[in-house]
Design an enzyme around this catalytic site. Sequence first.
Site, PDB file in Angstrom:
ATOM      1  N   GLU A 110       2.665  45.793  38.181  1.00 23.23           N
ATOM      2  CA  GLU A 110       3.926  45.513  37.563  1.00 23.23           C
ATOM      3  C   GLU A 110       4.500  45.986  36.165  1.00 23.23           C
ATOM      4  O   GLU A 110       3.840  46.514  35.490  1.00 23.23           O
ATOM      5  CB  GLU A 110       4.225  44.162  36.681  1.00 23.23           C
ATOM      6  CG  GLU A 110       3.935  42.467  38.427  1.00 23.23           C
ATOM      7  CD  GLU A 110       4.831  42.456  39.179  1.00 23.23           C
ATOM      8  OE1 GLU A 110       6.543  43.249  38.840  1.00 23.23           O
ATOM      9  OE2 GLU A 110       4.920  42.117  40.583  1.00 23.23           O
ATOM     10  N   CYS A 139       9.586  44.764  29.130  1.00 25.82           N
ATOM     11  CA  CYS A 139       9.728  45.661  30.465  1.00 25.82           C
ATOM     12  C   CYS A 139      11.013  45.592  30.790  1.00 25.82           C
ATOM     13  O   CYS A 139      11.639  46.440  31.365  1.00 25.82           O
ATOM     14  CB  CYS A 139       9.172  45.985  31.720  1.00 25.82           C
ATOM     15  SG  CYS A 139       8.254  44.130  31.663  1.00 25.82           S
TER      16      CYS A 139
END
Length: 527
Positions: free
Chosen positions: A223, A257
């Site tokens: 991720e 993110c």
Amino acid sequence: MTIPEFQNTALEAIPGIASNVRGAFRTHKTKTLQWRQTQLRKLYWAMEDYQPQILDALKKDLHKSDFEALFTEIDWIKKDCLFMLDHLENFMKDDKLGSPYVPATHSFMKFRVQKDPVGTVLIIGPYNFPIQLTLAPLVGAISAGCTAVIKPSELTPACAMVMKELIESRLDTSAIAVVNGGIPETTALLNEKWDKIFFTGSAAVGTIVAKKAAETLTPVVLELGGKNPAFITKNANLALAAKRLLWGKTMNAGQICLSHNYILIDKDIVPTFITHLNQAYKDMFPNGAKASPDLGRIVNQRHFQRIKKMLDNTNGKIVMGGAMDESENYIEPTAVLVDSVDDSMMQEESFGPVFSIYPVNSLDEALNVANLVHRTPLSLFTFGSKAENKRILNEMTSGGATINDAFFHASLNTVPFGGVGDSGWGAYRGKASFDAFTHFRTVSETPSWAEKLIAIRYMPFDLSKLKLFNRFTTKKPNFDRNGKVVKGFGYWTAMLCGLGSKSAKGAFMRWLVVLAARYLYVKRSGS
């Protein structure tokens, strides 16, 4: 309750920790529904009971407000536990395989997919959401029946120690362990053999993890992040776009993110958008951002200096914010108007409360720029007409996308989340978390009475039997060599037999094939 001082796990202890959790998996106790449910229930109540410590730790590490800490960290994990407890028994059940996957001639073999835990897993967490992004994968691992070692980020030491105490005091420590430390400890963990590695963090470190995992053919979930674009056209509600995108860059001080790195906007509406952006800033921070009890801080001075360097080196014009205070790692939410993809604000993922505004002449240009800057970002956001939004989604690849808002596609703990290309591999959350740590094993069971039906497989081979078998089991194509669909005799016969109903047609044809195949096989075998 007080937060213990951060302490690295002894390097020499790490092989033993890994060995212990591997041994626990071999006892098979974690495969039972009862064990999984018990651990999830205990984790839920641990999050409840340790809430004061977690709030203090997040405040200490990230200056995170209680609202954000509860909304994005503590409550998130509690909801994860409850979701899994509600659905786990159903997730664990075998999936029976029938039509259209298994032909009628094989239906008696009880084809099914069994859900097996992958084994012992390593979970390496990040610093931006240190509780959520470390424990949410653990919820998936527990639900799947795996044993696990978690390695929290050393950049949020208070949170790391709270998680260690929480897990060691409440969960099955023979099957779930915590290792704290930095690069040496992470390296020692990567030197161990795992059945899966789950990593959340930067692409640079993700590359290291993937390379190391490849040495032992260990599957990974990565991720990562990316330079995420936001698109704004003349058809957008500019005031709403400004408000929602600013929210996306102030949550967790922009250390997300998913947040946009830059905005691609029609040049004719740039001045109006900037006006709305500054108004949204005033509404959100009536006394200024620094005085707000809700705005977090950059995690440490190294990352503060990294973001400061981006702003120092830009050739663009600051059109909102710009203030900094290194003594408390404070960076004001900042927007920079730029005119080149080579600008420092466009070249690096900001991972902070700063972003660039890039004027474009057309949607064509916007898409060209976005694909040039980062072809596979983790997310994208689009504010435009229905046709424009559809085109952007069609011509731009991303891990996820939100229309008319900032990263709302990732706001639920029950829907899949993950990157694509160099923004990540694999997905989790909701059922996807269970799937991420599960091996889907196909199982068949051949009854002894079916020996004559499957005798064709034995040597010496008989091509005539194979042709007969294929006649009744292999579907004829309904297209010619040019790819054109041809509706021939078989199509109309099936349609008439099914009386126009797909379900009736399928049931009739399956029955017919089974009846004919069994009769012919038995007859040809000499019975």
